[in-house]
Scaffold this active site. Structure first.
Site, mmCIF file in Angstrom:
data_model
loop_
_atom_site.group_PDB
_atom_site.id
_atom_site.type_symbol
_atom_site.label_atom_id
_atom_site.label_comp_id
_atom_site.label_asym_id
_atom_site.label_seq_id
_atom_site.Cartn_x
_atom_site.Cartn_y
_atom_site.Cartn_z
ATOM 1 N N ASP A 107 -2.869 -17.723 2.684
ATOM 2 C CA ASP A 107 -4.436 -18.440 1.553
ATOM 3 C C ASP A 107 -5.462 -19.581 2.632
ATOM 4 O OD1 ASP A 107 -2.255 -19.643 1.375
ATOM 5 O OD2 ASP A 107 -2.849 -20.297 -0.968
ATOM 6 N N ASP B 17 -5.201 -6.733 6.002
ATOM 7 C CA ASP B 17 -6.750 -5.746 5.880
ATOM 8 C C ASP B 17 -7.600 -6.534 5.615
ATOM 9 O OD1 ASP B 17 -8.133 -4.018 5.139
ATOM 10 O OD2 ASP B 17 -7.490 -2.872 3.404
ATOM 11 N N ASP C 291 -10.822 -7.910 8.527
ATOM 12 C CA ASP C 291 -12.300 -7.734 7.716
ATOM 13 C C ASP C 291 -12.958 -9.075 7.477
ATOM 14 O OD1 ASP C 291 -12.024 -5.508 7.436
ATOM 15 O OD2 ASP C 291 -12.102 -4.872 5.000
ATOM 16 N N TYR D 286 0.791 -1.519 0.183
ATOM 17 C CA TYR D 286 -0.245 0.047 0.014
ATOM 18 C C TYR D 286 0.461 1.290 0.512
ATOM 19 C CZ TYR D 286 -4.212 -2.488 1.177
ATOM 20 O OH TYR D 286 -5.048 -3.538 0.844
ATOM 21 N N LYS E 20 3.256 -15.203 3.078
ATOM 22 C CA LYS E 20 3.369 -15.928 2.042
ATOM 23 C C LYS E 20 4.647 -16.316 0.794
ATOM 24 C CE LYS E 20 1.161 -17.929 -1.726
ATOM 25 N NZ LYS E 20 0.404 -19.473 -1.223
#
Length: 385
Positions: free
Chosen positions: A248, A272, A276, A171, A216
């Protein structure tokens, strides 16, 4: 220095603070939509708590978001979602209690609301280096019917703390287009990774002593660096069990086995998304507080938005704002007993069946309590020292 910051944040002698009383300055940025009305209830609870424990909390209000834009424009100043006076107040305070910002969906093109959330929140994050975001996700057993997962999945209980690195990663990397090609750069430093890890391991000591670092590493070099730094940091926490998990797999496990998580630490984009996913487990965003920890001052806010469609109707759930105040007591002021008192009071009220409309099933919403009634009930349930 980094480790000292977070150790102090978590365990700087709450018993001593209770005996002597503390005096703290709090910047109150209620913002837009339901922000002002739920903030009233949070301040009501904090004021009652201060009286019970002999503390002095000095609350100073300032505008932010669309409210700030309107106020600066009316004063003949350059309109701003985060005025310099608001930033100065925050810098001079011991903590920031934030409400919500943003306007109606169909008015996002209007200057007052365009990029409102981005300008206000990112502006504060950048100015105060709010590098670590904490989002607890707890399913109350007596409200488990609100959780979208099957009872058999959550019967062991769900209490997750997601620690998300907030000012690095993809980001905040370079974003560029060159003809028919586009790229975004994910960038991390050892120092940037250490902060959320140290905080997460410290937090785990006050909880169930388990850390899950999500990455990852089978693909990303930044994730491999996260693993290297984790192994180094973990040497200082022999009492904490830790594991690595691919993002994942983590997305699946939050749904399949949420009870297996205690403290989950991860980088910005993964955090992020996963925070959520975890936020829907309690059944309402009205129950979800959050904290963003910086170098000098920390900010506390509900996870939900400004909900302009219900603003001013007295039906908004103030629990997330009230619990954000409890997080402020714990992480900024080291007042653990007082924070736990608020959390216990909230649990007592909810368990007693006093619920706002978002916590009731269709057909039962006529019995919903109002925003102010919920605040009054939490105040009444505080136990004191």
């Amino acid at each position: 220095a980094v480790q000292a910051l977070f150790v102090g944040c978590l365990r700087a002698g709450p018993e001593l603070a209770v005996e002597m009383g503390v005096e703290k300055k709090i910047a109150v940025l209620a913002g837009d939509g339901i922000g002002p009305e739920v903030m009233v209830e949070a301040l009501k609870v904090l004021k009652k708590l201060a009286t019970l424990y002999g503390h002095t909390f000095v609350f100073t209000e300032a505008n932010v978001g669309g409210a700030a834009w309107a106020a600066t424009e009316a004063a003949g100043e350059t309109p701003s979602h985060i005025p310099a006076s608001t930033v100065e107040l925050c810098a001079a305070s011991d903590a920031i209690l934030f409400g919500s910002v943003g306007g109606p969906v169909d008015q996002q093109h209007v200057p007052q609301w365009k990029d409102c959330e981005k300008n206000a929140l990112l502006g504060l994050r950048k100015r105060f280096n709010l590098a670590n975001n904490l989002r607890p996700s707890k399913v109350y057993p007596f409200l488990s019917h609100l959780c979208p997962l099957k009872p058999s999945i959550i019967e062991a209980g769900v209490d997750i703390l997601v620690v998300r690195e907030l000012v690095g990663g993809i980001y905040f990397g370079e974003h560029k287009r060159e003809g028919d090609r586009a790229y975004d750069v994910m960038d991390y430093t050892v120092e940037g990774i250490k902060k959320p890890l140290i905080f997460g391991f410290e937090a785990a000591r006050l909880r169930r002593k388990k850390v899950t670092v999500v990455d990852k590493a089978n693909v990303l070099e930044t994730s491999r660096l996260w693993r290297e730094v984790t192994r180094e940091v973990a040497k200082d926490y022999p009492d904490i069990e830790y594991e690595f998990m691919y993002v994942d797999n983590a997305a699946m496990q939050i749904i399949q086995k949420p009870s297996a998580f205690d403290v989950l630490i991860t980088e910005n984009m993964f955090g992020d998304i996963l925070s959520d996913a975890a936020s829907v487990l309690p059944g309402s965003l009205g129950l979800m507080p959050s904290a963003s920890l910086g170098d000098s001052v920390h900010m506390y806010e509900p996870s939900g938005g400004s909900a302009p469609d219900i603003a001013g109707k007295g039906v908004a759930n103030p629990i997330a704002q009230i619990l954000s105040g409890a997080m402020m007591l714990r992480y900024s002021f080291q007042l653990e007993k007082e924070a736990a008192d608020i959390e216990a009071a909230v649990e007592t009220v909810l368990k007693g069946g006093k619920l706002t409309g978002d916590l009731l099933e269709e057909g039962k919403k006529s019995s919903a309590c109002s925003t102010s009634e919920m605040g009054d009930a939490v105040c009444a349930a505080l136990s004191g020292p």
